[in-house]
Design a protein around this motif. Structure first.
Motif, mmCIF file in Angstrom:
data_model
loop_
_atom_site.group_PDB
_atom_site.id
_atom_site.type_symbol
_atom_site.label_atom_id
_atom_site.label_comp_id
_atom_site.label_asym_id
_atom_site.label_seq_id
_atom_site.Cartn_x
_atom_site.Cartn_y
_atom_site.Cartn_z
ATOM 1 N N PHE A 46 21.882 24.037 9.283
ATOM 2 C CA PHE A 46 23.347 24.037 9.382
ATOM 3 C C PHE A 46 23.839 23.652 10.774
ATOM 4 O O PHE A 46 25.039 23.582 11.017
ATOM 5 C CB PHE A 46 23.906 25.428 9.021
ATOM 6 C CG PHE A 46 23.441 25.929 7.684
ATOM 7 C CD1 PHE A 46 23.530 25.128 6.562
ATOM 8 C CD2 PHE A 46 22.902 27.199 7.555
ATOM 9 C CE1 PHE A 46 23.104 25.579 5.322
ATOM 10 C CE2 PHE A 46 22.469 27.668 6.329
ATOM 11 C CZ PHE A 46 22.567 26.857 5.205
ATOM 12 N N LYS A 47 22.907 23.459 11.716
ATOM 13 C CA LYS A 47 23.329 23.198 13.094
ATOM 14 C C LYS A 47 23.291 21.709 13.442
ATOM 15 O O LYS A 47 22.342 21.005 13.105
ATOM 16 C CB LYS A 47 22.416 23.961 14.066
ATOM 17 C CG LYS A 47 22.514 25.482 13.926
ATOM 18 C CD LYS A 47 23.738 26.050 14.643
ATOM 19 C CE LYS A 47 23.746 27.560 14.625
ATOM 20 N NZ LYS A 47 24.464 28.129 13.467
ATOM 21 N N ILE A 48 24.355 21.295 14.138
ATOM 22 C CA ILE A 48 24.443 19.910 14.600
ATOM 23 C C ILE A 48 24.602 19.882 16.118
ATOM 24 O O ILE A 48 24.700 20.942 16.754
ATOM 25 C CB ILE A 48 25.641 19.181 13.941
ATOM 26 C CG1 ILE A 48 26.934 19.972 14.187
ATOM 27 C CG2 ILE A 48 25.397 18.985 12.450
ATOM 28 C CD1 ILE A 48 28.189 19.207 13.806
ATOM 29 N N MET A 49 24.631 18.673 16.690
ATOM 30 C CA MET A 49 24.856 18.506 18.127
ATOM 31 C C MET A 49 25.852 17.365 18.313
ATOM 32 O O MET A 49 25.848 16.398 17.553
ATOM 33 C CB MET A 49 23.559 18.112 18.846
ATOM 34 C CG MET A 49 22.433 19.087 18.669
ATOM 35 S SD MET A 49 20.982 18.543 19.576
ATOM 36 C CE MET A 49 21.483 18.850 21.265
ATOM 37 N N THR A 50 26.653 17.474 19.368
ATOM 38 C CA THR A 50 27.591 16.390 19.678
ATOM 39 C C THR A 50 26.894 15.373 20.576
ATOM 40 O O THR A 50 26.209 15.759 21.530
ATOM 41 C CB THR A 50 28.826 16.944 20.416
ATOM 42 O OG1 THR A 50 29.338 18.048 19.689
ATOM 43 C CG2 THR A 50 29.909 15.886 20.545
ATOM 44 N N VAL A 51 27.071 14.083 20.267
ATOM 45 C CA VAL A 51 26.600 13.024 21.154
ATOM 46 C C VAL A 51 27.840 12.504 21.882
ATOM 47 O O VAL A 51 28.801 12.080 21.224
ATOM 48 C CB VAL A 51 25.931 11.877 20.358
ATOM 49 C CG1 VAL A 51 25.440 10.787 21.313
ATOM 50 C CG2 VAL A 51 24.769 12.414 19.520
ATOM 51 N N VAL A 52 27.851 12.604 23.211
ATOM 52 C CA VAL A 52 29.057 12.219 23.972
ATOM 53 C C VAL A 52 28.826 10.980 24.837
ATOM 54 O O VAL A 52 27.680 10.654 25.181
ATOM 55 C CB VAL A 52 29.550 13.386 24.887
ATOM 56 C CG1 VAL A 52 29.904 14.615 24.067
ATOM 57 C CG2 VAL A 52 28.508 13.737 25.951
ATOM 58 N N ASP A 53 29.931 10.305 25.183
ATOM 59 C CA ASP A 53 29.838 9.171 26.119
ATOM 60 C C ASP A 53 30.015 9.695 27.551
ATOM 61 O O ASP A 53 30.085 10.908 27.768
ATOM 62 C CB ASP A 53 30.877 8.093 25.762
ATOM 63 C CG ASP A 53 32.319 8.607 25.872
ATOM 64 O OD1 ASP A 53 32.527 9.698 26.454
ATOM 65 O OD2 ASP A 53 33.222 7.928 25.361
ATOM 66 N N ASN A 54 30.116 8.755 28.518
ATOM 67 C CA ASN A 54 30.174 9.184 29.923
ATOM 68 C C ASN A 54 31.452 9.945 30.272
ATOM 69 O O ASN A 54 31.531 10.591 31.311
ATOM 70 C CB ASN A 54 30.028 7.973 30.854
ATOM 71 C CG ASN A 54 28.599 7.447 30.814
ATOM 72 O OD1 ASN A 54 27.660 8.213 30.548
ATOM 73 N ND2 ASN A 54 28.437 6.148 31.041
ATOM 74 N N ASP A 55 32.472 9.852 29.375
ATOM 75 C CA ASP A 55 33.708 10.606 29.598
ATOM 76 C C ASP A 55 33.667 11.961 28.888
ATOM 77 O O ASP A 55 34.669 12.684 28.858
ATOM 78 C CB ASP A 55 34.918 9.811 29.088
ATOM 79 C CG ASP A 55 35.097 8.512 29.867
ATOM 80 O OD1 ASP A 55 34.862 8.543 31.092
ATOM 81 O OD2 ASP A 55 35.427 7.480 29.243
ATOM 82 N N GLY A 56 32.550 12.279 28.257
ATOM 83 C CA GLY A 56 32.414 13.556 27.565
ATOM 84 C C GLY A 56 33.052 13.559 26.188
ATOM 85 O O GLY A 56 33.196 14.624 25.579
ATOM 86 N N LEU A 57 33.437 12.389 25.692
ATOM 87 C CA LEU A 57 34.096 12.306 24.385
ATOM 88 C C LEU A 57 33.062 12.116 23.274
ATOM 89 O O LEU A 57 32.116 11.328 23.413
ATOM 90 C CB LEU A 57 35.097 11.147 24.370
ATOM 91 C CG LEU A 57 36.320 11.373 25.277
ATOM 92 C CD1 LEU A 57 37.084 10.064 25.484
ATOM 93 C CD2 LEU A 57 37.231 12.455 24.706
ATOM 94 N N ALA A 58 33.256 12.838 22.165
ATOM 95 C CA ALA A 58 32.305 12.813 21.058
ATOM 96 C C ALA A 58 32.245 11.431 20.417
ATOM 97 O O ALA A 58 33.277 10.854 20.057
ATOM 98 C CB ALA A 58 32.697 13.858 20.025
ATOM 99 N N GLN A 59 31.031 10.895 20.282
ATOM 100 C CA GLN A 59 30.820 9.609 19.624
ATOM 101 C C GLN A 59 30.137 9.797 18.271
ATOM 102 O O GLN A 59 30.232 8.951 17.392
ATOM 103 C CB GLN A 59 29.934 8.710 20.511
ATOM 104 C CG GLN A 59 30.489 8.491 21.903
ATOM 105 C CD GLN A 59 31.864 7.836 21.863
ATOM 106 O OE1 GLN A 59 32.046 6.777 21.264
ATOM 107 N NE2 GLN A 59 32.858 8.490 22.473
ATOM 108 N N ASP A 60 29.431 10.914 18.138
ATOM 109 C CA ASP A 60 28.623 11.131 16.935
ATOM 110 C C ASP A 60 28.239 12.615 16.871
ATOM 111 O O ASP A 60 28.257 13.315 17.893
ATOM 112 C CB ASP A 60 27.346 10.265 17.043
ATOM 113 C CG ASP A 60 26.628 10.107 15.707
ATOM 114 O OD1 ASP A 60 27.168 10.552 14.672
ATOM 115 O OD2 ASP A 60 25.517 9.545 15.711
#
Lengths: 76, 439
Positions: B262-276
């Protein structure tokens, strides 16, 4: 590895204290008045322990130690 | 008072018959025969516990324990546990300055998380039934053996276990060596199946005709299992008339599916914004070891119980736990005995080597990763008080109220851009309330 060795040393020291101290440690059967009380047992309240183990098993990365820490539920 | 006493006896007699019947014993046993036998042969404990986290999970748990001591000091212990869980649980993703949409673990539907909020999945709902049986007996002079079985069933989880223990007494029973073994076989059948490690969470319209097919591509199966083997070595030593100590070493091997589906992770860009958002992945084995020491000391009237546990594992998690209770008898009033027992527990753990609060888009993909705060760096403490009262016939009624606070901490991860503005390590506060009646 360092941590493991440290823990082994602690364990060995405590074991040897226990073993070597045997002659002066302990009581005669008639001196067990306090030790025989329920509140002096190692798990004085098994119900509390069982409930606590379940909470901490599902909320933290550690389990067991006092007793078995194995499986049991899908909460972790 | 007399009436109370008679009522209590009748309840106990009825339960004794019920337990005997459940055991497949002679179900025609009458109340008279039960009353004529030793009334102390069966002991019952019942407890109800309520656990509630602020804005998150709450759980109710009931335990019923029946214990019978036979003539030769053989002990049979039977325990039934039922619990129910509802509420929201962290899904592993990080807070963002905008609204976030996630797909439920089952694949049926989405949920939104407000800007700045830690993403919580509020679909958690489970009921669990657990049955334990344990038989303990003396097999030779100073040698006690014990064996037990365990069964736990949830909607999506089955756990079967066995255990065995041998204890040898030395030196007028002042020293006891014990050796224990337990084995668990667990099967996990999560709703929506087992997600593919690091697969992207599918987000969109789950009523779309092509949805099910696309969702199935993020799954690798419908169930998985794990085994847990524990070995426990212990020494108990009576120090003197007032003091007893215990030292344990335990070795635990867990193999199989250790990931949380049930656990996921956020993939962020260099601005810390979620991409995936990707599903987490953990190793398929874990070896845990621990050293445990406990000491009980009887002062003139009070009893101090202090224990310490050091745990370490091959995920590089280490933890320290200090647990202490201090039992204070209250002066006898109207012939009843009562006590107060403050409780303090401190817990501190280091992070698993593959723990990270989020992943960076441009970093190489690691072998394993999880953003589950429960395997991250954390400090926790519990403060509690218990009040117990001995009533007639040696029955005991007790109440326990505790406050538990978990404070996840930063293990030194850089926080790019907007992640500096949001709470990455929110604390969790919980209340534990319990009533116990032993008769």
């Amino acid at each position: 590895m360092n941590i493991m060795n440290k823990a082994k040393v602690v364990l060995l020291i405590s074991l040897s204290i226990t073993a070597s101290g045997c002659s002066s440690l302990g009581v005669e059967p008639w001196e067990r008045d306090l030790l025989s009380k329920k509140e002096m047992t190692l798990t004085a309240s098994p119900i509390d322990s069982a409930l606590d183990d379940h909470i901490y098993f599902s909320k933290e990365a550690s389990s067991g130690g006092k007793g078995f820490g194995g499986g049991g539920c899908g909460c972790n | 008072m007399m009436r109370n006493k008679a009522d209590n006896k009748n309840i106990k007699a009825a339960l004794t018959i019920a337990t005997a019947a459940l055991l497949g014993g002679n179900s025609t046993v009458s109340a008279e025969t039960v009353n004529s036998t030793d009334d102390s042969a069966w002991e019952f404990d019942s407890a109800f516990l309520f656990y509630s986290e602020a804005d998150r999970v709450s759980a109710s748990e009931a335990i019923f324990n029946a214990k019978k001591t036979f003539e030769d000091d053989e002990v049979l212990n039977l325990k039934l546990t039922v619990d129910a869980l509802t509420g929201a649980s962290a899904n592993g993703a990080v807070a963002q300055p905008n609204v976030q949409t996630f797909t439920r673990p089952s694949g049926n539907g989405q949920y939104d998380v407000a800007p700045g909020d830690t993403p919580l999945d509020d679909t958690f709902r489970d009921t669990r039934v657990q049955i334990n049986g344990q038989w303990t007996q003396t097999v030779a002079d100073d040698l006690t053996a014990s064996g037990g079985v365990h069964l736990s069933k949830e909607y999506d989880y089955l756990s079967l276990g066995i255990n065995g223990n041998l204890a040898i007494d030395f030196d007028r029973k002042n020293t006891t060596f014990s050796l224990g073994f337990s084995y668990f076989q667990d099967t996990f059948t999560p709703e929506g199946g087992i997600p593919k490690p690091f697969a992207s969470m599918l987000i969109g319209d789950s009523s779309d005709p092509g949805w099910d097919e696309e969702f199935a591509k993020t799954r690798i199966g419908s169930e998985d299992d794990k085994t847990t083997t524990d070995i426990l070595l212990g020494i108990t030593q009576v120090i003197n008339r007032r003091m007893i100590m215990q030292f344990n070493y335990s070795y635990s091997m867990v193999d199989g599916y250790l990931t949380d589906p049930f656990k996921i992770m956020t993939v962020v860009d260099n601005d810390g914004l979620a991409q995936d958002y990707v599903y987490e992945s953990r190793p398929d084995s874990r070896v845990k070891q621990s050293f445990y020491a406990q000491s009980l000391y009887h002062f003139d009237t009070t009893v101090l119980d202090v224990s310490y546990r050091y745990m370490w594992d091959d995920w590089e998690i280490t933890s320290h736990t200090i647990d202490s209770r201090f039992r204070i008898p209250l002066s006898d009033s109207f012939g009843t005995e009562s006590y107060l027992q403050p409780h303090f527990r401190f817990y501190q753990q280091g992070a698993a080597d593959f723990y990270r609060p989020f992943m960076m888009e441009n970093d190489p993909k690691p072998a394993f990763a999880s953003a589950d705060y429960r395997i991250g760096e954390m400090t926790a403490y519990t403060l509690g008080i218990k009040y117990g009262r001995l009533i007639n016939n040696g029955h005991e009624l007790s109440f326990r109220l505790e406050y538990y606070r978990q404070t996840p901490t930063d293990a030194g991860f850089d926080e790019p851009g907007v992640l500096k503005e949001v709470e990455l390590y929110p604390s969790i506060d919980a209340i534990i309330a319990q009533v116990t009646y032993s008769f």
